[in-house]
Enzyme design. Sequence first.
Site, mmCIF file in Angstrom:
data_model
loop_
_atom_site.group_PDB
_atom_site.id
_atom_site.type_symbol
_atom_site.label_atom_id
_atom_site.label_comp_id
_atom_site.label_asym_id
_atom_site.label_seq_id
_atom_site.Cartn_x
_atom_site.Cartn_y
_atom_site.Cartn_z
ATOM 1 N N ASP A 72 0.780 -1.011 -0.004
ATOM 2 C CA ASP A 72 -0.244 0.100 0.083
ATOM 3 C C ASP A 72 0.971 1.296 -0.026
ATOM 4 O O ASP A 72 2.032 1.356 0.065
ATOM 5 C CB ASP A 72 -1.070 0.046 1.085
ATOM 6 C CG ASP A 72 -0.418 -0.435 2.628
ATOM 7 O OD1 ASP A 72 0.787 -0.440 2.631
ATOM 8 O OD2 ASP A 72 -0.799 -1.065 3.339
ATOM 9 N N ASN A 83 -7.591 -3.303 13.701
ATOM 10 C CA ASN A 83 -9.018 -3.769 13.485
ATOM 11 C C ASN A 83 -9.150 -4.758 12.541
ATOM 12 O O ASN A 83 -10.037 -5.148 11.872
ATOM 13 C CB ASN A 83 -9.860 -2.582 12.765
ATOM 14 C CG ASN A 83 -9.088 -1.953 11.618
ATOM 15 O OD1 ASN A 83 -8.031 -2.721 11.177
ATOM 16 N ND2 ASN A 83 -9.553 -1.074 11.009
ATOM 17 N N HIS A 97 -7.275 -5.157 9.796
ATOM 18 C CA HIS A 97 -7.106 -5.059 8.284
ATOM 19 C C HIS A 97 -5.686 -5.521 7.841
ATOM 20 O O HIS A 97 -4.544 -5.647 8.765
ATOM 21 C CB HIS A 97 -6.791 -3.388 7.938
ATOM 22 C CG HIS A 97 -5.783 -2.835 8.458
ATOM 23 N ND1 HIS A 97 -5.956 -1.268 8.731
ATOM 24 C CD2 HIS A 97 -4.560 -3.034 8.680
ATOM 25 C CE1 HIS A 97 -4.785 -0.851 9.041
ATOM 26 N NE2 HIS A 97 -3.842 -1.842 9.127
ATOM 27 N N GLU A 132 -9.609 -2.206 4.737
ATOM 28 C CA GLU A 132 -10.204 -2.101 6.089
ATOM 29 C C GLU A 132 -11.506 -3.040 6.291
ATOM 30 O O GLU A 132 -12.108 -3.513 5.135
ATOM 31 C CB GLU A 132 -10.827 -0.459 6.004
ATOM 32 C CG GLU A 132 -9.860 0.574 5.978
ATOM 33 C CD GLU A 132 -8.889 0.670 7.387
ATOM 34 O OE1 GLU A 132 -8.784 -0.340 8.143
ATOM 35 O OE2 GLU A 132 -8.025 1.604 7.431
#
Length: 220
Positions: free
Chosen positions: A60, A121, A123, A128
Site C-alpha cells: 500500500d 481492526n 485490516h 479496512e
Amino acid sequence: MNILKSYWELGSVVADIVEHTLTLPEPKLVLPTGSTPLSLYKELVNRDLDWSTTTTFNLDEYVINPNNPHSYNSFMRKHLFDRVNIYPDNCHFPFRPTEAFEDKIAESLRIDLCILGIGSNGHIAFNEPGSSFDSVTRVVDLSEQTIQDNSRFFDSVDDVPKQAITMGLGTIMESKKVVLMANGEHKKDILDIAMNGEITKEVPASILQNHDNVKVYYCD
Ligand code: PGA
C-alpha cells in the site's frame, strides 16, 4: 500460529523465508511497512543477500507525494531498498491508474511470497473492515481507527493522509505463499479472531483462513 520469543527472532525467522525465496529465479515479493517489519528489514540488510533479480510490490501507499518522508516509498528506501542491491526500477508501489498496477502484478505471474502485518481492526494492507474478499488494487478511505493508529508516525493526527492506494484482498490471496507477522500484546486478540474466528468481511485478515499456504508468526 508460531509464537516467537522476541521481536528480533520474529525478524530473523521471517528473514530465513525471504532468504530462501531470493534463491528462486526472478523472485517476486510483496512487502509491508509499519513498525512490525523493521526487525525483518534490519536482519535482511545484515545478511548481505543478492537482490539483483528480485521484483517487489508494496502492499500500500498513502495518497501523498512519494518523496514525502512519511510516504511508504521513503520508508522502504530508508529501511531496505537503499541498503541492498535491488534495482529501483524493480520496486513497485501501488499507483493510479490502479488497473495498471494490477496489470504489472499480473505480468509478473504469481507472487512467490507476500509478507503482511495486521492492523488492530483486522485490516491487511489498507483493506479496512467491510472490504470485499475479491477486491483488487484501489483507492480507499482510511478508517478512523487506522488514522489514530498511524498518527504515532506523524506530528499530529490531522497530518495523517485520509486516503491510500492498497492492494486488494483478492490480489493478496493470489500469492503462492503468505506470511503474516504480528508483534505485541495489543495484536493478540485480533490475530486470534482473524485466524480462528468466523471468516467475515468485518475482519479482513480472516480471509487468510482460505489460503492453503499461510504461516503466522507472533511475538508479544
Ligand atoms: P504496524 O502496522 O506494523 O505498524 O503495527 C501493521 C498494519 O497496520 O498492517
